[in-house]
Write an enzyme that holds these catalytic residues in place. Structure first.
Site, PDB file in Angstrom:
ATOM      1  N   SER A 124      24.487  30.076  25.357  1.00  0.00           N
ATOM      2  CA  SER A 124      23.524  30.794  24.504  1.00  0.00           C
ATOM      3  C   SER A 124      23.902  30.839  23.027  1.00  0.00           C
ATOM      4  O   SER A 124      23.485  31.751  22.325  1.00  0.00           O
ATOM      5  CB  SER A 124      23.343  32.213  25.037  1.00  0.00           C
ATOM      6  OG  SER A 124      24.578  32.885  24.983  1.00  0.00           O
ATOM      7  N   ASN A 167      17.274  40.939  19.846  1.00  0.00           N
ATOM      8  CA  ASN A 167      18.730  40.970  19.609  1.00  0.00           C
ATOM      9  C   ASN A 167      19.437  41.978  20.513  1.00  0.00           C
ATOM     10  O   ASN A 167      19.441  43.176  20.222  1.00  0.00           O
ATOM     11  CB  ASN A 167      19.003  41.253  18.132  1.00  0.00           C
ATOM     12  CG  ASN A 167      18.661  40.053  17.278  1.00  0.00           C
ATOM     13  OD1 ASN A 167      17.499  39.659  17.189  1.00  0.00           O
ATOM     14  ND2 ASN A 167      19.660  39.441  16.681  1.00  0.00           N
ATOM     15  N   THR A 192      14.307  34.002  25.568  1.00  0.00           N
ATOM     16  CA  THR A 192      14.772  34.443  24.252  1.00  0.00           C
ATOM     17  C   THR A 192      13.669  34.399  23.199  1.00  0.00           C
ATOM     18  O   THR A 192      12.724  33.611  23.313  1.00  0.00           O
ATOM     19  CB  THR A 192      15.934  33.515  23.781  1.00  0.00           C
ATOM     20  OG1 THR A 192      16.220  33.771  22.413  1.00  0.00           O
ATOM     21  CG2 THR A 192      15.584  32.051  23.900  1.00  0.00           C
ATOM     22  N   TYR A 246      18.983  25.475  21.783  1.00  0.00           N
ATOM     23  CA  TYR A 246      19.098  26.608  22.702  1.00  0.00           C
ATOM     24  C   TYR A 246      17.703  27.126  23.084  1.00  0.00           C
ATOM     25  O   TYR A 246      17.362  27.240  24.270  1.00  0.00           O
ATOM     26  CB  TYR A 246      19.945  27.711  22.054  1.00  0.00           C
ATOM     27  CG  TYR A 246      19.837  29.037  22.741  1.00  0.00           C
ATOM     28  CD1 TYR A 246      20.314  29.204  24.041  1.00  0.00           C
ATOM     29  CD2 TYR A 246      19.246  30.131  22.107  1.00  0.00           C
ATOM     30  CE1 TYR A 246      20.200  30.428  24.686  1.00  0.00           C
ATOM     31  CE2 TYR A 246      19.137  31.351  22.746  1.00  0.00           C
ATOM     32  CZ  TYR A 246      19.608  31.496  24.031  1.00  0.00           C
ATOM     33  OH  TYR A 246      19.477  32.698  24.663  1.00  0.00           O
ATOM     34  N   LEU A 253      32.692  31.844  35.207  1.00  0.00           N
ATOM     35  CA  LEU A 253      33.698  32.474  34.322  1.00  0.00           C
ATOM     36  C   LEU A 253      34.035  31.588  33.121  1.00  0.00           C
ATOM     37  O   LEU A 253      35.039  31.817  32.446  1.00  0.00           O
ATOM     38  CB  LEU A 253      34.969  32.878  35.085  1.00  0.00           C
ATOM     39  CG  LEU A 253      34.779  33.903  36.198  1.00  0.00           C
ATOM     40  CD1 LEU A 253      36.121  34.256  36.845  1.00  0.00           C
ATOM     41  CD2 LEU A 253      34.113  35.184  35.676  1.00  0.00           C
ATOM     42  N   LYS A 267      15.561  27.016  26.737  1.00  0.00           N
ATOM     43  CA  LYS A 267      15.026  28.228  27.379  1.00  0.00           C
ATOM     44  C   LYS A 267      13.513  28.090  27.616  1.00  0.00           C
ATOM     45  O   LYS A 267      12.998  28.497  28.661  1.00  0.00           O
ATOM     46  CB  LYS A 267      15.324  29.458  26.517  1.00  0.00           C
ATOM     47  CG  LYS A 267      16.789  29.857  26.545  1.00  0.00           C
ATOM     48  CD  LYS A 267      17.125  30.590  27.834  1.00  0.00           C
ATOM     49  CE  LYS A 267      18.588  30.892  27.965  1.00  0.00           C
ATOM     50  NZ  LYS A 267      18.915  31.830  29.023  1.00  0.00           N
ATOM     51  N   ASP A 271      29.273  33.337  39.205  1.00  0.00           N
ATOM     52  CA  ASP A 271      29.603  33.114  37.790  1.00  0.00           C
ATOM     53  C   ASP A 271      30.753  32.106  37.722  1.00  0.00           C
ATOM     54  O   ASP A 271      31.702  32.197  38.508  1.00  0.00           O
ATOM     55  CB  ASP A 271      30.017  34.446  37.125  1.00  0.00           C
ATOM     56  CG  ASP A 271      29.911  34.396  35.604  1.00  0.00           C
ATOM     57  OD1 ASP A 271      29.146  35.198  35.043  1.00  0.00           O
ATOM     58  OD2 ASP A 271      30.595  33.545  34.984  1.00  0.00           O
ATOM     59  N   ALA A 311      21.899  28.293   8.517  1.00  0.00           N
ATOM     60  CA  ALA A 311      20.803  27.364   8.831  1.00  0.00           C
ATOM     61  C   ALA A 311      20.021  27.851  10.056  1.00  0.00           C
ATOM     62  O   ALA A 311      20.615  28.280  11.047  1.00  0.00           O
ATOM     63  CB  ALA A 311      21.363  25.978   9.097  1.00  0.00           C
TER      64      ALA A 311
HETATM   65  N1  UFG Z   1      24.408  37.716  10.354  1.00  0.00           N
HETATM   66  C1  UFG Z   1      25.114  37.906   9.177  1.00  0.00           C
HETATM   67  N2  UFG Z   1      26.467  37.771   9.229  1.00  0.00           N
HETATM   68  C2  UFG Z   1      27.148  37.454  10.375  1.00  0.00           C
HETATM   69  C3  UFG Z   1      26.410  37.268  11.564  1.00  0.00           C
HETATM   70  C4  UFG Z   1      25.036  37.418  11.523  1.00  0.00           C
HETATM   71  O1  UFG Z   1      24.543  38.180   8.130  1.00  0.00           O
HETATM   72  O2  UFG Z   1      28.374  37.331  10.319  1.00  0.00           O
HETATM   73  C5  UFG Z   1      22.946  37.896  10.309  1.00  0.00           C
HETATM   74  C6  UFG Z   1      22.185  36.664  10.760  1.00  0.00           C
HETATM   75  O3  UFG Z   1      21.971  35.807   9.681  1.00  0.00           O
HETATM   76  C7  UFG Z   1      20.910  37.287  11.304  1.00  0.00           C
HETATM   77  C8  UFG Z   1      21.352  38.648  11.846  1.00  0.00           C
HETATM   78  O4  UFG Z   1      22.608  38.907  11.229  1.00  0.00           O
HETATM   79  O5  UFG Z   1      20.009  37.501  10.278  1.00  0.00           O
HETATM   80  C9  UFG Z   1      21.542  38.675  13.327  1.00  0.00           C
HETATM   81  O6  UFG Z   1      22.367  37.573  13.701  1.00  0.00           O
HETATM   82  P1  UFG Z   1      22.922  37.372  15.186  1.00  0.00           P
HETATM   83  O7  UFG Z   1      23.742  36.129  15.168  1.00  0.00           O
HETATM   84  O8  UFG Z   1      23.554  38.631  15.651  1.00  0.00           O
HETATM   85  O9  UFG Z   1      21.605  37.181  16.040  1.00  0.00           O
HETATM   86  P2  UFG Z   1      20.427  36.117  15.886  1.00  0.00           P
HETATM   87  O10 UFG Z   1      19.232  36.881  15.420  1.00  0.00           O
HETATM   88  O11 UFG Z   1      20.817  34.936  15.104  1.00  0.00           O
HETATM   89  O12 UFG Z   1      20.360  35.618  17.367  1.00  0.00           O
HETATM   90  C10 UFG Z   1      19.678  36.298  18.366  1.00  0.00           C
HETATM   91  C11 UFG Z   1      20.326  36.019  19.697  1.00  0.00           C
HETATM   92  C12 UFG Z   1      20.225  34.554  20.040  1.00  0.00           C
HETATM   93  C13 UFG Z   1      18.813  34.118  19.930  1.00  0.00           C
HETATM   94  C14 UFG Z   1      18.237  34.456  18.580  1.00  0.00           C
HETATM   95  C15 UFG Z   1      16.780  34.159  18.484  1.00  0.00           C
HETATM   96  O13 UFG Z   1      21.673  36.415  19.673  1.00  0.00           O
HETATM   97  O14 UFG Z   1      20.691  34.347  21.352  1.00  0.00           O
HETATM   98  O15 UFG Z   1      18.373  35.841  18.350  1.00  0.00           O
HETATM   99  O16 UFG Z   1      16.466  33.800  17.179  1.00  0.00           O
HETATM  100  F1  UFG Z   1      18.709  32.790  20.106  1.00  0.00           F
END
Ligand code: UFG
Length: 330
Positions: free
Chosen positions: A77, A170, A117, A141, A33, A145, A31, A283
């Site tokens: 990521s 998730n 992913t 991203y 780090l 992948k 890793d 977005a």
């Molecule tokens: N969200 C909020 N407020 C926040 C953060 C997130 O409403 O402050 C919402 C996002 O819009 C989304 C959901 O919570 O609808 C989950 O968001 P995350 O950022 O926790 O996770 P994502 O679904 O965006 O991302 C995950 C993985 C990524 C991967 C993606 C695939 O963490 O690595 O799924 O679409 F790329």
């Protein structure tokens, strides 16, 4: 058996190392780090600090250690960052994987399990998503992948390198011991951000959009416990060690929760008021992402054991409430 875990000091990597060591495997971690944490490195694992893009460094690790299989988490990521700095993602995720595969082939190590992913699918045509569904990433991203998957596919054709790509939905939650958990800089994931509110580190959680075509207007995701993900890696290594063909599997619970439902569950688990405020859509967020993991269940014999959202959030809360500033090594 000796397993090399690239990125074993990161969130999902460290949890996988804990499970491998519990099972009795020897673990070697590489890793850089850059995003991983030295405090997340299991005391019984052998640790090499270095970057997988450094071929001399990686060759030295493979020369010294008798590696049977590789689990590869070492990648950037963050979806948002990948859109602002795409070449960073091509360099670390793709070039890094290219060097790793080269060194593996040179050392006749031909089994690799790696983190893919749900972002490889882009905007899904239907849910639950099957592995055979269209892959059209909507961010760099996810694109890198998917390209990693393709790189392995052609390396298999040419050199017989066998791979399993695990497409996570998730990832969330933390190890039952409370010793390791999620600590990203910056944090962008929903559950750790929600839990910053009861910890007094954040005034409110912003809900990114409430006008999606879902039951309460907020986005739906399939939340999967990190220990269940870790177990899938172990099953995937076994699958390859038995001589099976390369394959791709989704990993999720097959159940979706809206952002509002996740916040409500966090209120219940923590027993605290958690203020939520509506915000603009983020977005590139698809309205719904739900996995079909039937293939992983049937072929790998995978069975998620922590599928309950309350249990998932309780495990995350155990980690965050005892480590409000994470590992504090950054
Ligand atoms: N969200 C909020 N407020 C926040 C953060 C997130 O409403 O402050 C919402 C996002 O819009 C989304 C959901 O919570 O609808 C989950 O968001 P995350 O950022 O926790 O996770 P994502 O679904 O965006 O991302 C995950 C993985 C990524 C991967 C993606 C695939 O963490 O690595 O799924 O679409 F790329």
């Amino acid at each position: 058996m000796t397993v090399l875990v690239c990125g074993g000091a990161g969130y999902i990597g460290s949890h996988t190392v804990y499970e491998l060591i519990d099972k009795g495997d020897d673990v070697v971690i590489v890793d850089s780090l850059e995003t991983g944490h030295i405090k997340a490195v299991h005391k019984d694992a052998k640790f090499y600090k270095g970057d997988i893009r450094d071929k001399e460094f990686l060759t030295n690790v493979f020369d010294k250690e008798n590696i049977d299989a590789v689990i590869h988490f070492a990648a950037n990521s963050l979806v948002g960052e990948s859109m602002v700095n795409p070449l960073k993602y091509y360099d670390n995720n793709l070039y890094g994987t290219k060097v790793l595969l080269e060194v593996m082939i040179e050392h006749d190590v031909k089994k690799i399990v790696f983190s893919s992913t749900a972002a490889t699918y882009g905007e899904p045509e239907r849910v639950p998503i099957l592995e055979t569904d269209k892959t059209e990433p909507t961010n760099t991203y996810g694109e890198t992948k998917l390209s990693m998957e393709k790189m392995m596919k052609w390396t298999d054709v040419a050199h017989g390198l066998k791979y399993v790509a695990l497409r996570y939905f998730n990832a969330c939650g933390a190890h039952k011991s409370g010793e390791i958990g999620e600590d990203h800089h910056p944090e962008t994931h929903l559950i750790p951000l929600i839990l910053q509110v009861p910890l007094g580190k954040r005034e409110a959680i912003s809900v990114f959009g409430n006008d999606y075509d879902t039951k309460d207007g907020t986005c739906i995701r399939d939340y999967i416990h990190v220990t269940d993900l870790a177990q899938a890696h172990i099953l995937a290594v076994d699958y390859l060690m038995k001589g099976n063909e390369s394959n791709v599997f989704n990993l999720g619970n097959g159940v979706g929760f809206t952002v509002n439902e996740v916040i409500e569950t966090a209120r219940k688990v923590t027993g605290k008021e958690i203020k939520a405020v509506m915000a603009e859509r983020r977005a590139g967020d698809p309205a719904q992402l739900i996995a079909s993991s039937e293939k992983a269940k049937t072929v790998l014999g995978w069975k998620p054991e922590h599928a309950d959202l309350e249990e998932i959030i309780a495990s995350a809360w155990k980690w965050h409430s005892t480590h409000p500033d994470g590992y504090m090594d950054k």
